[in-house]
Scaffold this motif. Structure first.
Motif, mmCIF file in Angstrom:
data_model
loop_
_atom_site.group_PDB
_atom_site.id
_atom_site.type_symbol
_atom_site.label_atom_id
_atom_site.label_comp_id
_atom_site.label_asym_id
_atom_site.label_seq_id
_atom_site.Cartn_x
_atom_site.Cartn_y
_atom_site.Cartn_z
ATOM 1 N N THR A 78 -6.303 -12.938 6.586
ATOM 2 C CA THR A 78 -5.721 -11.732 7.150
ATOM 3 C C THR A 78 -4.779 -11.099 6.148
ATOM 4 O O THR A 78 -4.400 -11.688 5.139
ATOM 5 C CB THR A 78 -4.926 -12.064 8.420
ATOM 6 O OG1 THR A 78 -3.829 -12.903 8.047
ATOM 7 C CG2 THR A 78 -5.791 -12.788 9.430
ATOM 8 N N LEU A 99 3.242 -4.078 9.534
ATOM 9 C CA LEU A 99 2.175 -4.565 10.406
ATOM 10 C C LEU A 99 2.730 -4.963 11.764
ATOM 11 O O LEU A 99 2.132 -4.666 12.810
ATOM 12 C CB LEU A 99 1.471 -5.758 9.750
ATOM 13 C CG LEU A 99 0.378 -6.430 10.584
ATOM 14 C CD1 LEU A 99 -0.754 -5.457 10.869
ATOM 15 C CD2 LEU A 99 -0.147 -7.678 9.878
ATOM 16 N N LYS A 154 3.474 -1.863 13.820
ATOM 17 C CA LYS A 154 2.239 -1.236 14.290
ATOM 18 C C LYS A 154 1.622 -2.008 15.454
ATOM 19 O O LYS A 154 1.097 -1.406 16.398
ATOM 20 C CB LYS A 154 1.237 -1.136 13.138
ATOM 21 C CG LYS A 154 1.606 -0.101 12.090
ATOM 22 C CD LYS A 154 0.592 -0.091 10.955
ATOM 23 C CE LYS A 154 0.947 0.955 9.904
ATOM 24 N NZ LYS A 154 -0.029 0.964 8.782
ATOM 25 N N LEU A 155 1.677 -3.332 15.393
ATOM 26 C CA LEU A 155 1.128 -4.133 16.484
ATOM 27 C C LEU A 155 1.947 -4.000 17.762
ATOM 28 O O LEU A 155 1.409 -4.104 18.871
ATOM 29 C CB LEU A 155 1.065 -5.607 16.070
ATOM 30 C CG LEU A 155 -0.012 -5.993 15.053
ATOM 31 C CD1 LEU A 155 0.207 -7.414 14.554
ATOM 32 C CD2 LEU A 155 -1.406 -5.852 15.658
ATOM 33 N N ILE A 213 -10.790 -3.708 18.326
ATOM 34 C CA ILE A 213 -9.875 -2.588 18.526
ATOM 35 C C ILE A 213 -10.596 -1.365 19.078
ATOM 36 O O ILE A 213 -10.066 -0.658 19.946
ATOM 37 C CB ILE A 213 -9.149 -2.252 17.210
ATOM 38 C CG1 ILE A 213 -8.218 -3.402 16.836
ATOM 39 C CG2 ILE A 213 -8.356 -0.964 17.336
ATOM 40 C CD1 ILE A 213 -7.137 -3.685 17.858
ATOM 41 N N TYR A 220 -6.930 -7.435 22.418
ATOM 42 C CA TYR A 220 -5.806 -6.975 21.592
ATOM 43 C C TYR A 220 -4.896 -8.146 21.240
ATOM 44 O O TYR A 220 -4.435 -8.274 20.094
ATOM 45 C CB TYR A 220 -5.018 -5.890 22.323
ATOM 46 C CG TYR A 220 -3.976 -5.222 21.448
ATOM 47 C CD1 TYR A 220 -4.315 -4.138 20.649
ATOM 48 C CD2 TYR A 220 -2.667 -5.690 21.402
ATOM 49 C CE1 TYR A 220 -3.375 -3.529 19.825
ATOM 50 C CE2 TYR A 220 -1.720 -5.091 20.583
ATOM 51 C CZ TYR A 220 -2.080 -4.011 19.802
ATOM 52 O OH TYR A 220 -1.142 -3.421 18.977
ATOM 53 N N TYR A 268 -6.599 -10.182 18.605
ATOM 54 C CA TYR A 268 -6.530 -9.485 17.319
ATOM 55 C C TYR A 268 -5.157 -9.669 16.683
ATOM 56 O O TYR A 268 -5.041 -9.956 15.483
ATOM 57 C CB TYR A 268 -6.822 -8.001 17.534
ATOM 58 C CG TYR A 268 -6.707 -7.159 16.281
ATOM 59 C CD1 TYR A 268 -7.751 -7.093 15.371
ATOM 60 C CD2 TYR A 268 -5.550 -6.430 16.013
ATOM 61 C CE1 TYR A 268 -7.650 -6.324 14.216
ATOM 62 C CE2 TYR A 268 -5.436 -5.660 14.870
ATOM 63 C CZ TYR A 268 -6.488 -5.608 13.979
ATOM 64 O OH TYR A 268 -6.378 -4.850 12.834
ATOM 65 N N GLN A 295 -4.022 -11.654 13.046
ATOM 66 C CA GLN A 295 -3.291 -11.010 11.960
ATOM 67 C C GLN A 295 -1.981 -11.724 11.628
ATOM 68 O O GLN A 295 -1.238 -11.275 10.752
ATOM 69 C CB GLN A 295 -2.980 -9.552 12.334
ATOM 70 C CG GLN A 295 -4.188 -8.710 12.686
ATOM 71 C CD GLN A 295 -5.219 -8.685 11.579
ATOM 72 O OE1 GLN A 295 -4.909 -8.376 10.431
ATOM 73 N NE2 GLN A 295 -6.459 -9.023 11.914
ATOM 74 N N THR A 300 -2.945 3.301 18.737
ATOM 75 C CA THR A 300 -3.847 2.174 18.479
ATOM 76 C C THR A 300 -5.017 2.624 17.613
ATOM 77 O O THR A 300 -5.389 1.958 16.640
ATOM 78 C CB THR A 300 -4.379 1.590 19.800
ATOM 79 O OG1 THR A 300 -3.283 1.179 20.617
ATOM 80 C CG2 THR A 300 -5.279 0.388 19.537
ATOM 81 N N PHE A 345 -5.266 1.120 13.744
ATOM 82 C CA PHE A 345 -6.160 -0.025 13.573
ATOM 83 C C PHE A 345 -7.646 0.286 13.647
ATOM 84 O O PHE A 345 -8.444 -0.445 13.069
ATOM 85 C CB PHE A 345 -5.852 -1.095 14.634
ATOM 86 C CG PHE A 345 -4.438 -1.593 14.601
ATOM 87 C CD1 PHE A 345 -3.945 -2.259 13.494
ATOM 88 C CD2 PHE A 345 -3.588 -1.385 15.676
ATOM 89 C CE1 PHE A 345 -2.641 -2.718 13.455
ATOM 90 C CE2 PHE A 345 -2.280 -1.845 15.653
ATOM 91 C CZ PHE A 345 -1.808 -2.509 14.536
ATOM 92 N N ASP A 346 -8.036 1.333 14.373
ATOM 93 C CA ASP A 346 -9.462 1.493 14.645
ATOM 94 C C ASP A 346 -10.266 1.782 13.392
ATOM 95 O O ASP A 346 -11.436 1.435 13.303
ATOM 96 C CB ASP A 346 -9.683 2.605 15.676
ATOM 97 C CG ASP A 346 -11.027 2.461 16.379
ATOM 98 O OD1 ASP A 346 -11.632 1.381 16.269
ATOM 99 O OD2 ASP A 346 -11.468 3.416 17.023
ATOM 100 N N ARG A 384 -10.095 0.330 10.700
ATOM 101 C CA ARG A 384 -10.374 -0.916 9.981
ATOM 102 C C ARG A 384 -11.613 -1.614 10.513
ATOM 103 O O ARG A 384 -12.136 -2.523 9.888
ATOM 104 C CB ARG A 384 -9.202 -1.891 10.129
ATOM 105 C CG ARG A 384 -7.894 -1.382 9.556
ATOM 106 C CD ARG A 384 -6.841 -2.461 9.688
ATOM 107 N NE ARG A 384 -5.558 -2.017 9.162
ATOM 108 C CZ ARG A 384 -4.491 -2.794 9.069
ATOM 109 N NH1 ARG A 384 -4.566 -4.046 9.455
ATOM 110 N NH2 ARG A 384 -3.359 -2.326 8.591
#
Length: 435
Positions: free
Chosen positions: A219, A255, A258-259, A320, A364, A367, A371, A426, A430-431, A433
């Motif tokens: 990751t 990161l 963002k999460l 995601i 989610y 995921y 990470q 979201t 993330f999408d 990626r």
């Protein structure tokens, strides 16, 4: 086509199955709390303002004690910490049942807030240890299906339980005495979930994958775990005094933020409206206890079954993208629920909304765990839990104020707007990626 998926469901280890059994018993016990808590507080003669205070106490205690409780997980271990959360839940419920005075209810709410934090920070990391790359999505989805689906079955049974208790005690079904007795039964049921958990052997590390093909690529966090941003390098002496899991998270602050942002936005939207949908259906459509139990049981069972389809959707769309699509579909359905004047239209909209918005939630969490370094996962899931709970610190007070003066319609609009913003961030973060 379905053979690989069926094989992975069957490949769940004994420890994973024992965890799911524990979760099933606990969920059935706590389901009556989810359905009746608001109604019980009102039936005991307290105002909606006090109900908002109790919600705030639960989340406030959880927020204030989050860091000490997260650190305690490092000492206790995941299994013991999860057992401690069960005991705290039971104590909170039995205290509510035995002493319905305002001060006791506040203490009860505090105990349940602490229990929720411990459950949040231990469940996902424990499931990571009880699964491998091939079975992880299936275990997380099974956990969500049990937590949601059996909560629905428990809601259905709770309606009959309340009627039976009222008959035995010769009191009205919606009286405070009835709800207190039901909460006492729920507290005893929570303790019954301990044996499967205590029989579970906690692996020291995540289970190995069955083949090299299923081993996940490193990751973003793992790839740069030895590096630190410039601001962190300047604060290195202070940084080294932090617990090791926190150090791992702070090496990738962007990161982490963002999460956390999507669940933070969801928490504010949910706290304004979702805990009060039982009051909405009672006031708008006049549903009694049994009808409310059946209605919310249907919602939860449908959502639990839908959660089982999450891994299949994720295999096609990616984790995601599945989250983005399903949650986006749920937003207009929420607005339809708020605008509906017909009971059946409201039920259909509510059912479709709760299924669409929640079916991919375990993906989610999975995921986010992928990470995060293994040693930092209890802290990361704790931060996610705090983000999902943040809105409950203040929003219940706002919600009860709005309900008393303007009704529920403004709350539906505000919740839909916050949910839409969470879907947007979201997708933005993330999408792109996910192939």
């Amino acid at each position: 086509m379905n053979a690989p998926g069926i094989h992975r469901w069957r490949a769940l280890e004994t420890g994973a199955r024992r965890y799911l059994l524990h979760l099933a018993i606990l969920t059935l016990s706590l389901s009556v709390v989810v359905l009746y808590y608001n109604l019980a507080v009102v039936a005991l003669g307290y105002s909606r303002g006090f109900l908002g205070i109790l919600q705030t106490v639960t989340q406030g205690v959880a927020a204030l004690l989050s860091l000490p409780l997260w650190l305690s997980v490092q000492r206790l271990g995941l299994r013991r910490a999860l057992a401690a959360s069960v005991v705290l839940y039971a104590v909170g419920l039995l205290l509510f049942a035995a002493l319905p005075q305002a001060a006791s209810l506040i203490v009860s709410a505090a105990f349940m807030g602490m229990a929720a934090v411990l459950a949040q920070v231990t469940a996902a990391p424990l499931m990571m240890r009880l699964s491998n790359d091939a079975t992880r999505d299936y275990l997380f989805s099974a956990s969500a299906a049990i937590a949601i689906g059996l909560n629905g079955i428990g809601n259905l049974g709770a309606g009959f339980l309340a009627d039976a208790v009222a008959y035995l005690l010769n009191v009205p079904p919606d009286s405070g005495v009835t709800y207190r007795a039901v909460f006492a039964i729920a507290g005893i049921g929570a303790l019954a979930s301990l044996p499967p958990l205590l029989l579970l052997r906690e692996p020291e590390h995540p289970l190995a994958s069955p083949s090299s093909e299923s081993v996940a690529a490193p990751t973003e966090t793992d790839a740069h775990s030895s590096s630190a941003p410039p601001w962190l390098a300047r604060a290195r002496p202070w940084f080294r005094r932090l617990p090791t899991p926190l150090q791992a998270l702070m090496r990738k602050p962007a990161l982490v933020v963002k999460l956390l942002l999507p669940p933070f936005l969801i928490s504010w939207g949910a706290a304004l409206l979702i805990p009060y949908l039982n009051l909405y259906f009672r006031e708008q459509f006049g549903l009694d206890n049994r009808a409310l139990g059946a209605l919310f049981a249907g919602f939860d069972v449908a959502t639990g079954l839908a959660a089982l389809t999450g891994p299949a959707l994720a295999a096609r769309l990616g984790k995601i993208h599945t989250v983005v699509v399903t949650r986006a579909v749920g937003i207009p359905l929420l607005l339809l629920l708020g605008a509906a004047s017909d009971l059946w239209l409201a039920i259909i909209a509510a059912l479709a909304r709760v299924v669409a918005f929640n079916m991919a939630a375990p993906l989610y969490d999975a995921y986010a765990m992928e990470q995060t370094e293994e040693r930092a996962r209890p802290f990361m899931i704790g931060l996610l839990g705090a983000a999902y709970s943040a809105g409950f610190l203040i929003a219940p007070l706002i919600s009860t104020f709005v309900q008393e003066r303007y009704g529920f319609r403004p709350l539906f609009v505000a919740t839909a707007a916050l949910y839409a913003l969470s879907v947007l961030v979201t997708w933005r973060f993330f999408d792109h990626r996910v192939s």
